[in-house]
Design a protein around this motif. Structure first.
Motif, PDB file in Angstrom:
ATOM      1  N   GLU A 183       0.818  -1.222   0.000  1.00  0.00           N
ATOM      2  CA  GLU A 183       0.000   0.000   0.000  1.00  0.00           C
ATOM      3  C   GLU A 183       0.849   1.268   0.000  1.00  0.00           C
ATOM      4  N   ASP A 184       2.044   1.189   0.532  1.00  0.00           N
ATOM      5  CA  ASP A 184       2.860   2.401   0.646  1.00  0.00           C
ATOM      6  C   ASP A 184       3.850   2.583  -0.503  1.00  0.00           C
ATOM      7  N   GLU A 185       3.849   1.698  -1.482  1.00  0.00           N
ATOM      8  CA  GLU A 185       4.756   1.865  -2.622  1.00  0.00           C
ATOM      9  C   GLU A 185       4.151   2.847  -3.623  1.00  0.00           C
ATOM     10  N   PRO A 186       4.891   3.862  -4.022  1.00  0.00           N
ATOM     11  CA  PRO A 186       4.382   4.917  -4.917  1.00  0.00           C
ATOM     12  C   PRO A 186       4.507   4.548  -6.399  1.00  0.00           C
ATOM     13  N   PHE A 187       3.679   3.632  -6.858  1.00  0.00           N
ATOM     14  CA  PHE A 187       3.755   3.167  -8.244  1.00  0.00           C
ATOM     15  C   PHE A 187       3.457   4.293  -9.228  1.00  0.00           C
TER      16      PHE A 187
END
Length: 148
Positions: free
Chosen positions: A109-113
């Motif tokens: 959820e916290d990965e900035p894709f």
């Protein structure tokens, strides 16, 4: 004054000088190096400095524990490998792709894709098709795969 008196007087002065010399030698060196002196290889540390160091050590231990817990959490979540055949259709936005990847637990959820895609100018290069991705891949690897 005769010769014998002069010799006795000289002997008395010599004897007194010797006594004073030995007295000062014995008692002066004893007072200059007290028994509670600190050896050369020891350091004096104030209690306040010790408490500061103890506080710093405890803070570092807490930080280390939090890192260990985070690492355990990461390894436990990484122990399960998720795989997805990502189907990119015409009109899909990077946000839509990110949502599918998060639903399939490919990225956290916290990965900035979306940020990665936009900042590296991949948004216009996304290809339509089916792509096999897994949870061990990084955002950069996924971006490279879907833009080639």
């Amino acid at each position: 004054m005769n010769k014998q008196t002069t010799r006795a007087f000289s002997t008395g002065i010599l004897f007194t000088t010797a006594i004073i010399f030995f007295y000062s030698f014995i008692f002066h060196t004893a007072s200059s190096s007290p028994s509670d002196s600190i050896p050369e290889d020891h350091i004096i540390v104030k209690e306040s400095e010790i408490k500061e160091q103890e506080n710093e050590i405890s803070a570092l231990k807490e930080e280390l524990d939090s890192y260990r817990k985070k690492a355990e959490k990461d390894t436990s979540s990484q122990s399960e490998k998720y795989q997805l055949t990502l189907m990119i259709k015409a009109g899909m936005t990077p946000a839509d792709i990110e949502e599918k990847l998060k639903e399939a637990k490919i990225i956290s959820e916290d990965e900035p894709f979306v940020d990665y895609i936009v900042h590296n100018n991949y948004a216009d290069k996304i290809q339509i098709g089916d792509f096999l991705v897994n949870s061990e891949m990084t955002v950069a690897e996924i971006a490279k795969l879907i833009t080639e």
